[in-house]
Design a protein around this motif. Structure first.
Motif, PDB file in Angstrom:
ATOM      1  N   ASP A  26      -5.292  18.591  -7.662  1.00 16.62           N
ATOM      2  CA  ASP A  26      -6.683  18.210  -8.131  1.00 16.62           C
ATOM      3  C   ASP A  26      -6.312  16.564  -8.141  1.00 16.62           C
ATOM      4  O   ASP A  26      -7.673  16.111  -8.616  1.00 16.62           O
ATOM      5  CB  ASP A  26      -7.063  18.500  -9.158  1.00 16.62           C
ATOM      6  N   ASN A  27      -5.206  16.328  -8.208  1.00 14.12           N
ATOM      7  CA  ASN A  27      -4.376  14.926  -8.853  1.00 14.12           C
ATOM      8  C   ASN A  27      -4.475  13.825  -7.281  1.00 14.12           C
ATOM      9  O   ASN A  27      -4.010  12.588  -7.164  1.00 14.12           O
ATOM     10  CB  ASN A  27      -3.641  14.120  -9.471  1.00 14.12           C
ATOM     11  N   SER A  28      -4.545  14.292  -6.103  1.00 14.16           N
ATOM     12  CA  SER A  28      -4.496  13.877  -4.941  1.00 14.16           C
ATOM     13  C   SER A  28      -5.711  13.443  -4.388  1.00 14.16           C
ATOM     14  O   SER A  28      -6.799  13.700  -4.475  1.00 14.16           O
ATOM     15  CB  SER A  28      -3.804  14.995  -4.149  1.00 14.16           C
ATOM     16  N   ASP A  29      -5.588  12.644  -2.730  1.00 11.87           N
ATOM     17  CA  ASP A  29      -6.662  12.270  -2.232  1.00 11.87           C
ATOM     18  C   ASP A  29      -7.191  12.916  -1.041  1.00 11.87           C
ATOM     19  O   ASP A  29      -8.236  13.413  -0.727  1.00 11.87           O
ATOM     20  CB  ASP A  29      -7.018  10.620  -1.533  1.00 11.87           C
ATOM     21  N   MET A  30      -5.995  13.458  -0.649  1.00 13.36           N
ATOM     22  CA  MET A  30      -6.105  14.922   0.814  1.00 13.36           C
ATOM     23  C   MET A  30      -4.823  15.440   0.057  1.00 13.36           C
ATOM     24  O   MET A  30      -3.941  15.883  -0.309  1.00 13.36           O
ATOM     25  CB  MET A  30      -5.681  14.096   1.980  1.00 13.36           C
ATOM     26  N   ILE A  31      -5.704  17.064   1.102  1.00 12.54           N
ATOM     27  CA  ILE A  31      -3.820  18.109   0.746  1.00 12.54           C
ATOM     28  C   ILE A  31      -3.858  18.409   2.127  1.00 12.54           C
ATOM     29  O   ILE A  31      -4.907  18.299   3.161  1.00 12.54           O
ATOM     30  CB  ILE A  31      -5.674  19.036   0.053  1.00 12.54           C
ATOM     31  N   LEU A  32      -3.180  18.811   2.646  1.00 12.49           N
ATOM     32  CA  LEU A  32      -2.218  19.012   3.211  1.00 12.49           C
ATOM     33  C   LEU A  32      -2.288  20.433   4.034  1.00 12.49           C
ATOM     34  O   LEU A  32      -1.304  21.255   3.367  1.00 12.49           O
ATOM     35  CB  LEU A  32      -0.859  18.499   3.882  1.00 12.49           C
ATOM     36  N   VAL A  33      -3.386  21.362   4.402  1.00 12.21           N
ATOM     37  CA  VAL A  33      -3.465  22.715   4.440  1.00 12.21           C
ATOM     38  C   VAL A  33      -2.633  23.277   4.895  1.00 12.21           C
ATOM     39  O   VAL A  33      -2.280  24.004   4.180  1.00 12.21           O
ATOM     40  CB  VAL A  33      -4.884  22.612   4.895  1.00 12.21           C
ATOM     41  N   GLU A  34      -1.465  23.142   6.404  1.00 10.82           N
ATOM     42  CA  GLU A  34      -1.229  23.587   6.760  1.00 10.82           C
ATOM     43  C   GLU A  34       0.727  23.086   6.547  1.00 10.82           C
ATOM     44  O   GLU A  34       1.531  23.600   7.273  1.00 10.82           O
ATOM     45  CB  GLU A  34      -1.274  23.362   8.255  1.00 10.82           C
ATOM     46  N   ASP A  35       0.199  22.204   5.094  1.00 11.66           N
ATOM     47  CA  ASP A  35       1.874  22.005   4.849  1.00 11.66           C
ATOM     48  C   ASP A  35       2.887  21.407   5.586  1.00 11.66           C
ATOM     49  O   ASP A  35       3.983  21.013   6.279  1.00 11.66           O
ATOM     50  CB  ASP A  35       2.680  23.198   4.531  1.00 11.66           C
ATOM     51  N   ASN A  36       2.036  20.594   7.005  1.00 16.99           N
ATOM     52  CA  ASN A  36       2.352  20.211   7.648  1.00 16.99           C
ATOM     53  C   ASN A  36       2.401  18.184   7.541  1.00 16.99           C
ATOM     54  O   ASN A  36       1.702  17.062   7.500  1.00 16.99           O
ATOM     55  CB  ASN A  36       1.582  19.882   9.006  1.00 16.99           C
TER      56      ASN A  36
ATOM     57  N   SER B 223       0.687  -0.734  -0.151  1.00 17.22           N
ATOM     58  CA  SER B 223      -0.159   0.022  -0.457  1.00 17.22           C
ATOM     59  C   SER B 223       0.579   1.732  -0.394  1.00 17.22           C
ATOM     60  O   SER B 223       1.548   1.626   0.694  1.00 17.22           O
ATOM     61  CB  SER B 223      -1.189   0.143   1.309  1.00 17.22           C
ATOM     62  N   VAL B 224       1.082   2.195  -0.986  1.00 11.83           N
ATOM     63  CA  VAL B 224       1.691   3.294  -1.076  1.00 11.83           C
ATOM     64  C   VAL B 224       1.103   4.427  -0.927  1.00 11.83           C
ATOM     65  O   VAL B 224      -0.427   4.815  -1.720  1.00 11.83           O
ATOM     66  CB  VAL B 224       1.997   2.631  -2.382  1.00 11.83           C
ATOM     67  N   ALA B 225       1.221   5.110  -0.230  1.00 11.84           N
ATOM     68  CA  ALA B 225       0.938   6.973  -0.024  1.00 11.84           C
ATOM     69  C   ALA B 225       2.193   7.992  -0.817  1.00 11.84           C
ATOM     70  O   ALA B 225       3.448   7.796  -0.656  1.00 11.84           O
ATOM     71  CB  ALA B 225       0.804   7.075   1.370  1.00 11.84           C
TER      72      ALA B 225
ATOM     73  N   ALA C  32      -0.431   6.236  -6.396  1.00  7.53           N
ATOM     74  CA  ALA C  32      -0.737   5.630  -5.258  1.00  7.53           C
ATOM     75  C   ALA C  32      -1.983   5.416  -4.754  1.00  7.53           C
ATOM     76  O   ALA C  32      -2.997   6.004  -5.256  1.00  7.53           O
ATOM     77  CB  ALA C  32      -0.073   7.150  -4.218  1.00  7.53           C
ATOM     78  N   ASP C  33      -1.929   5.226  -3.795  1.00  7.01           N
ATOM     79  CA  ASP C  33      -3.570   4.059  -2.917  1.00  7.01           C
ATOM     80  C   ASP C  33      -3.636   5.657  -2.742  1.00  7.01           C
ATOM     81  O   ASP C  33      -5.151   5.601  -2.099  1.00  7.01           O
ATOM     82  CB  ASP C  33      -2.842   2.846  -2.089  1.00  7.01           C
ATOM     83  N   VAL C  34      -3.003   6.543  -1.662  1.00  7.78           N
ATOM     84  CA  VAL C  34      -3.633   7.305  -1.086  1.00  7.78           C
ATOM     85  C   VAL C  34      -2.194   8.550  -1.898  1.00  7.78           C
ATOM     86  O   VAL C  34      -1.044   8.537  -1.701  1.00  7.78           O
ATOM     87  CB  VAL C  34      -3.568   7.537  -0.179  1.00  7.78           C
ATOM     88  N   GLY C  35      -3.278   9.504  -2.607  1.00  6.44           N
ATOM     89  CA  GLY C  35      -1.480  10.914  -2.372  1.00  6.44           C
ATOM     90  C   GLY C  35      -1.672  12.232  -1.753  1.00  6.44           C
ATOM     91  O   GLY C  35      -3.247  12.422  -1.378  1.00  6.44           O
ATOM     92  N   PHE C  36      -1.171  12.342  -1.109  1.00  6.88           N
ATOM     93  CA  PHE C  36      -1.013  13.526  -0.024  1.00  6.88           C
ATOM     94  C   PHE C  36      -0.625  15.424  -1.420  1.00  6.88           C
ATOM     95  O   PHE C  36       0.316  14.734  -1.445  1.00  6.88           O
ATOM     96  CB  PHE C  36      -0.463  13.512   0.858  1.00  6.88           C
ATOM     97  N   ALA C  37      -1.362  16.537  -1.002  1.00  8.52           N
ATOM     98  CA  ALA C  37      -0.603  16.811  -1.232  1.00  8.52           C
ATOM     99  C   ALA C  37      -0.171  18.279  -0.560  1.00  8.52           C
ATOM    100  O   ALA C  37      -1.445  18.061  -0.210  1.00  8.52           O
ATOM    101  CB  ALA C  37      -1.203  17.415  -3.084  1.00  8.52           C
ATOM    102  N   MET C  38       0.093  19.262  -0.726  1.00 13.70           N
ATOM    103  CA  MET C  38       0.906  20.358   0.106  1.00 13.70           C
ATOM    104  C   MET C  38      -0.106  20.971   0.001  1.00 13.70           C
ATOM    105  O   MET C  38      -0.758  20.915  -1.282  1.00 13.70           O
ATOM    106  CB  MET C  38       2.485  20.444  -0.299  1.00 13.70           C
ATOM    107  N   GLY C  39      -0.865  22.196   1.105  1.00 17.38           N
ATOM    108  CA  GLY C  39      -1.540  23.074   0.631  1.00 17.38           C
ATOM    109  C   GLY C  39      -1.861  24.335  -0.704  1.00 17.38           C
ATOM    110  O   GLY C  39      -2.086  24.803  -1.075  1.00 17.38           O
ATOM    111  N   SER C  40       0.088  24.229  -0.038  1.00 20.12           N
ATOM    112  CA  SER C  40       0.611  25.065  -0.803  1.00 20.12           C
ATOM    113  C   SER C  40       1.076  24.973  -2.481  1.00 20.12           C
ATOM    114  O   SER C  40       1.682  25.946  -3.336  1.00 20.12           O
ATOM    115  CB  SER C  40       2.199  26.121  -0.272  1.00 20.12           C
ATOM    116  N   GLY C  41       0.563  23.910  -2.707  1.00 23.24           N
ATOM    117  CA  GLY C  41       1.339  22.913  -4.342  1.00 23.24           C
ATOM    118  C   GLY C  41       0.428  23.427  -5.398  1.00 23.24           C
ATOM    119  O   GLY C  41      -0.546  24.269  -4.837  1.00 23.24           O
ATOM    120  N   VAL C  42       0.966  23.332  -6.451  1.00 25.06           N
ATOM    121  CA  VAL C  42       0.090  23.555  -7.522  1.00 25.06           C
ATOM    122  C   VAL C  42      -1.789  22.577  -7.430  1.00 25.06           C
ATOM    123  O   VAL C  42      -1.252  22.326  -6.868  1.00 25.06           O
ATOM    124  CB  VAL C  42       1.157  23.404  -9.301  1.00 25.06           C
TER     125      VAL C  42
END
Length: 265
Positions: free
Chosen positions: A43-53, A11-13, A28-38
């Motif tokens: 759009d291609n991620s499953d979750m967004i890390l709003v605080e870039d943490n 299982s890949v994140a 990936a099974d789960v994609g995390f995008a940084m909130g400051s990302g493009v």
């Protein structure tokens, strides 16, 4: 690397923020995008890390696995209630021609089983140690072998105790009664004794499920302390108090509405 790990059955994140991370995030099974990302990475991620943490990913994994465990806890309790109630009612109808549990009592058991149990067991908080358990695979069964042991074990136990009460509680407490009032000399006494007997059976049946709800807090193969971290889940404790309070009220004061009779200590 994402493709290779997935081909190995892992299982890949993936965490990314730029245009070059889009393929990895979507594969990936789960994609995390940084909130400051493009935008395209988000759009291609499953979750967004709003605080870039970055540590938020571990929190997401921890709570995600905990939700899955809570579902298992609820299923374990619900299946046990369903099986034991079904077997007991069928036994009563087949032997004495009447259900040992009245309609109102069945509705109360159903309320315990569905709404209240979902609130109590669904509110169990996550423990950081859950990270060590590893991810849940698609092929993993929802009901594990250890859960089946608890389901079958508790169902058989509750059914046996209920059956013994159903056939012998009147002799044990010297409460002589007949199912038909016409076959008894003192109809008033017969009716009261019958109500007491069936109330004792119903009360014991519900209390066994109340105790089993504590058992269902643990679904792991080697989790034996059902009281561990109990005080941290105040919602569970509140629900238990509500269930016990309503049960006492039904037994002591509901009367004809629930077909119960007040019991002594």
């Amino acid at each position: 690397m994402v493709v290779g790990l997935k081909d190995l059955g892992r299982s890949v994140a993936t965490i990314g923020e730029g245009l070059n991370d889009v393929d990895a995030l979507s594969t990936a099974d789960v994609g995390f995008a940084m909130g400051s990302g493009v935008s395209i990475a988000k759009d291609n991620s499953d979750m967004i890390l709003v605080e870039d943490n970055f540590e938020a990913t571990m929190m997401a994994v921890m709570w995600g696995r905990n939700i899955f465990l809570n579902v298992r806890r609820f299923i374990q309790f619900q299946v046990t209630v369903n099986l034991s109630t079904l077997l007991f009612v069928l036994l009563g109808c087949a032997t004495k021609g009447t259900s040992p549990i009245s309609i109102v009592q069945l509705l109360w058991i159903n309320l315990i089983m569905d709404t209240l149990a979902a609130i109590a067991l669904g509110s169990e908080r996550s423990n950081p140690s859950i990270i060590k358990n590893g991810p849940v695979q698609d092929k993993d069964p929802l009901i594990t072998p250890s859960m089946l042991k608890q389901i079958y074990g508790m169902t058989i136990y509750i059914f046996i105790v209920s059956t013994l009460l159903y056939f012998f509680v009147d002799n044990t407490w010297n409460l002589d009664y007949k199912n038909s009032d016409n076959a008894f000399s003192n109809k008033a006494n017969n009716s009261e004794n019958k109500e007491i007997v069936y109330t004792m059976i119903f009360n014991t049946f519900v209390w066994m499920h109340i105790f089993n709800e504590f058992n269902c807090r643990k679904v792991g193969a080697h989790q034996y302390n059902v009281f561990a971290d109990l005080l941290q889940n105040w919602i569970f404790l509140v629900v238990m108090v509500v269930i016990i309070a309503v049960q006492v009220l039904l037994v002591e004061f509901a009367g004809k509405f629930a077909q119960t009779h007040p019991l002594t200590g």
